[in-house]
Design an enzyme around this catalytic site. Structure first.
Site, PDB file in Angstrom:
ATOM      1  N   ARG A 249       0.828  -1.210   0.000  1.00  0.00           N
ATOM      2  CA  ARG A 249       0.000   0.000   0.000  1.00  0.00           C
ATOM      3  C   ARG A 249       0.867   1.266   0.000  1.00  0.00           C
ATOM      4  NH1 ARG A 249      -4.284  -0.782   3.792  1.00  0.00           N
ATOM      5  NH2 ARG A 249      -4.750   1.395   3.337  1.00  0.00           N
TER       6      ARG A 249
ATOM      7  N   HIS B  86      -7.896   7.965  10.410  1.00  0.00           N
ATOM      8  CA  HIS B  86      -7.429   6.572  10.498  1.00  0.00           C
ATOM      9  C   HIS B  86      -5.913   6.467  10.383  1.00  0.00           C
ATOM     10  CE1 HIS B  86     -11.686   4.823   9.457  1.00  0.00           C
ATOM     11  NE2 HIS B  86     -11.597   5.270  10.693  1.00  0.00           N
TER      12      HIS B  86
ATOM     13  N   CYS C 291      11.684  -0.138  15.662  1.00  0.00           N
ATOM     14  CA  CYS C 291      11.694   1.176  16.295  1.00  0.00           C
ATOM     15  C   CYS C 291      13.133   1.696  16.306  1.00  0.00           C
ATOM     16  CB  CYS C 291      11.161   1.076  17.723  1.00  0.00           C
ATOM     17  SG  CYS C 291      11.353   2.600  18.662  1.00  0.00           S
TER      18      CYS C 291
HETATM   19  C1  BJW Z   1     -16.107   5.787  -5.393  1.00  0.00           C
HETATM   20  C2  BJW Z   1     -15.252   5.719  -6.459  1.00  0.00           C
HETATM   21  C3  BJW Z   1     -15.083   6.894  -7.174  1.00  0.00           C
HETATM   22  C4  BJW Z   1     -15.248   3.807  -5.582  1.00  0.00           C
HETATM   23  N1  BJW Z   1     -15.751   7.983  -6.802  1.00  0.00           N
HETATM   24  N2  BJW Z   1     -16.767   6.884  -5.049  1.00  0.00           N
HETATM   25  C5  BJW Z   1     -21.045   1.221  15.993  1.00  0.00           C
HETATM   26  C6  BJW Z   1     -21.740   0.128  15.521  1.00  0.00           C
HETATM   27  C7  BJW Z   1     -21.081  -1.053  15.214  1.00  0.00           C
HETATM   28  C8  BJW Z   1     -19.704  -1.162  15.311  1.00  0.00           C
HETATM   29  C9  BJW Z   1     -19.001  -0.086  15.769  1.00  0.00           C
HETATM   30  C10 BJW Z   1     -19.671   1.081  16.093  1.00  0.00           C
HETATM   31  N3  BJW Z   1     -18.735   1.991  16.485  1.00  0.00           N
HETATM   32  C11 BJW Z   1     -17.534   1.420  16.399  1.00  0.00           C
HETATM   33  C12 BJW Z   1     -17.645   0.152  15.966  1.00  0.00           C
HETATM   34  C13 BJW Z   1     -16.520  -0.808  15.721  1.00  0.00           C
HETATM   35  C14 BJW Z   1     -15.779  -0.546  14.435  1.00  0.00           C
HETATM   36  C15 BJW Z   1     -16.758  -0.556  13.268  1.00  0.00           C
HETATM   37  O1  BJW Z   1     -17.126   0.453  12.704  1.00  0.00           O
HETATM   38  N4  BJW Z   1     -17.200  -1.713  12.832  1.00  0.00           N
HETATM   39  C16 BJW Z   1     -18.131  -1.788  11.692  1.00  0.00           C
HETATM   40  C17 BJW Z   1     -17.473  -2.518  10.553  1.00  0.00           C
HETATM   41  C18 BJW Z   1     -19.458  -2.324  12.131  1.00  0.00           C
HETATM   42  N5  BJW Z   1     -15.037   0.713  14.475  1.00  0.00           N
HETATM   43  C19 BJW Z   1     -13.852   0.812  15.039  1.00  0.00           C
HETATM   44  O2  BJW Z   1     -13.313  -0.145  15.566  1.00  0.00           O
HETATM   45  C20 BJW Z   1     -13.178   2.171  15.037  1.00  0.00           C
HETATM   46  N6  BJW Z   1     -12.762   2.501  16.343  1.00  0.00           N
HETATM   47  C21 BJW Z   1     -13.639   2.752  17.321  1.00  0.00           C
HETATM   48  O3  BJW Z   1     -14.845   2.722  17.117  1.00  0.00           O
HETATM   49  O4  BJW Z   1     -13.049   3.082  18.508  1.00  0.00           O
HETATM   50  C22 BJW Z   1     -13.902   3.211  19.656  1.00  0.00           C
HETATM   51  C23 BJW Z   1     -14.403   4.595  19.849  1.00  0.00           C
HETATM   52  C24 BJW Z   1     -14.684   5.469  18.809  1.00  0.00           C
HETATM   53  C25 BJW Z   1     -15.197   6.705  19.043  1.00  0.00           C
HETATM   54  C26 BJW Z   1     -15.408   7.119  20.321  1.00  0.00           C
HETATM   55  C27 BJW Z   1     -15.111   6.279  21.377  1.00  0.00           C
HETATM   56  C28 BJW Z   1     -14.617   5.016  21.130  1.00  0.00           C
HETATM   57  C29 BJW Z   1     -11.895   2.151  14.219  1.00  0.00           C
HETATM   58  C30 BJW Z   1     -12.138   1.896  12.776  1.00  0.00           C
HETATM   59  C31 BJW Z   1     -10.802   1.782  12.030  1.00  0.00           C
HETATM   60  C32 BJW Z   1     -10.993   1.380  10.583  1.00  0.00           C
HETATM   61  N7  BJW Z   1      -9.726   1.055  10.021  1.00  0.00           N
HETATM   62  C33 BJW Z   1      -9.619   0.834   8.603  1.00  0.00           C
HETATM   63  C34 BJW Z   1      -8.129   0.487   8.287  1.00  0.00           C
HETATM   64  C35 BJW Z   1      -7.269   1.726   8.364  1.00  0.00           C
HETATM   65  C36 BJW Z   1      -5.861   1.473   7.971  1.00  0.00           C
HETATM   66  C37 BJW Z   1      -5.722   1.098   6.525  1.00  0.00           C
HETATM   67  O5  BJW Z   1      -6.065   1.886   5.634  1.00  0.00           O
HETATM   68  O6  BJW Z   1      -5.264  -0.014   6.284  1.00  0.00           O
HETATM   69  O7  BJW Z   1      -9.998   2.001   7.885  1.00  0.00           O
HETATM   70  S1  BJW Z   1     -10.732  -0.403   7.977  1.00  0.00           S
HETATM   71  C38 BJW Z   1     -11.063   0.403   6.458  1.00  0.00           C
HETATM   72  O8  BJW Z   1     -12.447   0.842   6.386  1.00  0.00           O
HETATM   73  C39 BJW Z   1     -10.222   1.687   6.490  1.00  0.00           C
HETATM   74  C40 BJW Z   1     -11.145   2.684   5.870  1.00  0.00           C
HETATM   75  O9  BJW Z   1     -10.745   3.988   6.223  1.00  0.00           O
HETATM   76  C41 BJW Z   1     -12.476   2.278   6.427  1.00  0.00           C
HETATM   77  C42 BJW Z   1     -13.651   2.790   5.651  1.00  0.00           C
HETATM   78  O10 BJW Z   1     -13.682   2.296   4.351  1.00  0.00           O
HETATM   79  P1  BJW Z   1     -14.149   3.213   3.160  1.00  0.00           P
HETATM   80  O11 BJW Z   1     -13.233   4.357   3.025  1.00  0.00           O
HETATM   81  O12 BJW Z   1     -15.588   3.512   3.312  1.00  0.00           O
HETATM   82  O13 BJW Z   1     -13.861   2.266   1.904  1.00  0.00           O
HETATM   83  P2  BJW Z   1     -14.815   1.158   1.240  1.00  0.00           P
HETATM   84  O14 BJW Z   1     -13.947   0.324   0.371  1.00  0.00           O
HETATM   85  O15 BJW Z   1     -15.660   0.487   2.200  1.00  0.00           O
HETATM   86  O16 BJW Z   1     -15.773   2.035   0.315  1.00  0.00           O
HETATM   87  C43 BJW Z   1     -15.298   2.695  -0.850  1.00  0.00           C
HETATM   88  C44 BJW Z   1     -16.447   3.483  -1.418  1.00  0.00           C
HETATM   89  O17 BJW Z   1     -15.964   4.249  -2.490  1.00  0.00           O
HETATM   90  C45 BJW Z   1     -17.579   2.607  -1.968  1.00  0.00           C
HETATM   91  O18 BJW Z   1     -18.810   3.101  -1.482  1.00  0.00           O
HETATM   92  C46 BJW Z   1     -17.479   2.804  -3.482  1.00  0.00           C
HETATM   93  O19 BJW Z   1     -18.754   2.777  -4.124  1.00  0.00           O
HETATM   94  C47 BJW Z   1     -16.886   4.175  -3.555  1.00  0.00           C
HETATM   95  N8  BJW Z   1     -16.132   4.479  -4.759  1.00  0.00           N
HETATM   96  N9  BJW Z   1     -14.750   4.385  -6.494  1.00  0.00           N
HETATM   97  C48 BJW Z   1     -16.602   7.893  -5.731  1.00  0.00           C
HETATM   98  N10 BJW Z   1     -14.269   6.905  -8.250  1.00  0.00           N
HETATM   99 ZN    ZN Z   2      10.395   1.909  20.632  1.00  0.00          ZN
END
Ligand code: BJW
Ligand code: ZN
Length: 293
Positions: free
Chosen positions: A74, A150, A202
């Protein structure tokens, strides 16, 4: 009240011009046109693995070699990529002296879930194109209005809780042992195994280092700043995200609950878009420049 989102650009533009506090929440689709794979749907597979299952603390614990190969791949993709017109349109809104002409009197904050650094590089590109704006663009007012919630692919963090040292690291490859592993594509080709001793370390204490990104179960960055902006916002622009990952997926409905508007820009349907006030189905690299130009 149930009504379909509006889809005509002129009425969005007139709403946009009346807004005072604008936030944009971006996801992987914003960077798709730059050649960065998305997480879900087409593009969500790396070798035979689901990208989502690799972006977890468990995966790193079980197989740091595999997870580092994923992040090395990546990093190399992001290094070779260029910001696209969608990144540039949002970056223009982040620069007060440019914003005054498109969104007079409004504040603008970009909250991105992307770790590729392309939104910050779009700011650098604007500074190069307009040297008279370089100082303004380098200032905290502009740099701190881009919230990379993120984390960042080019941060490397110590895994020892006693140390926790973090550094910005643009090395290509990030360590010698990872060189070339990004080219292992065929499913039947044996996966290279890299000893922990040869993975990134590190620079302070020598412990295993990890990518400086936010995995599932970890706390996203800038939550306090984000909360302040979400509470103020009268418009939330949602770009290229499936809106499946929280807390980011919840910001649009928080803005709406306080009486603000939501505009979704996505090539496809996404979670919650039926509740949006505006929906622009199409590639954001072409719809965003039209909407924000
Ligand atoms: C186009 C296009 C074009 C294509 N033009 N569009 C509430 C309910 C249930 C669960 C939870 C909840 N709250 C928290 C959770 C747990 C969890 C979670 O959300 N789980 C769900 C899956 C249910 N969340 C967490 O664990 C988060 N932390 C957390 O909640 O901490 C506790 C806390 C928070 C706040 C207050 C207090 C406590 C952390 C989440 C971390 C996500 N990490 C990742 C990896 C990052 C590192 C890396 O990049 O490797 O982040 S996972 C991955 O998903 C990455 C992305 O940023 C993230 C979102 O994905 P994204 O960007 O939406 O991509 P896609 O592929 O899903 O979608 C692409 C879109 O583009 C599509 O719609 C296409 O149609 C479109 N597209 N081409 C326009 N040309
Ligand atoms: Zn260290």
């Amino acid at each position: 009240s149930e009504s379909k989102p509006q889809t005509d650009m002129p009425s969005f533009v007139s709403t946009l011009k009346s807004c005072k506090h604008i936030i944009a929440v971006a996801g992987a689709g914003l960077s798709a046109a730059s050649g960065i794979p998305t997480f879900r749907g087409a593009g969500g597979l790396w070798r035979k693995y689901d990208a989502i299952t690799l972006a977890t603390p468990q995966a790193f614990k079980e197989n740091p070699s595999r997870v580092w190969q994923f992040y090395h791949y990546r990093r190399e993709k992001a290094l070779a990529a260029q910001p696209n017109p969608g990144h540039l349109a949002l970056a223009m809104c982040s620069v007060p002296s440019i914003r005054e002409k498109i969104l007079p009197g409004a504040s603008f904050t970009l909250i991105t879930q992307n770790v590729d650094g392309l939104s910050r590089r779009a700011l650098d590109q604007i500074a190069e194109m307009h040297p008279e704006l370089a100082e303004e663009i380098r200032s905290p007012v502009v740099q701190d209005s881009l919230l990379e919630m993120h984390g960042r692919l080019f941060d490397v963090v110590c895994t020892s809780s006693k140390c926790g040292h973090r550094e910005h690291n643009l090395d290509s490859p990030v360590c010698p042992a990872l060189a070339g592993t990004e080219n292992v594509f065929a499913q039947n080709q044996p996966e290279p195994h890299i000893d922990v001793a040869d993975l990134p370390k590190c620079k302070k204490c020598g412990s295993l280092a990890r990518p400086g990104v936010v995995w599932f179960g970890e706390i996203p960055w800038h939550l306090r700043d984000i909360d302040v902006e979400v509470r103020k916002a009268d418009l939330c622009i949602v770009v290229g995200t499936s809106s499946k990952v929280y807390p980011a997926a919840g910001y649009a409905s928080e803005v709406q609950a306080r009486g603000g508007k939501v505009a979704v820009f996505n090539v496809d349907r996404s979670d919650g878009d039926q509740r949006a006030d505006f929906l622009f189905l199409g590639p954001s690299e072409s719809t965003l420049p039209k909407a924000l130009g």
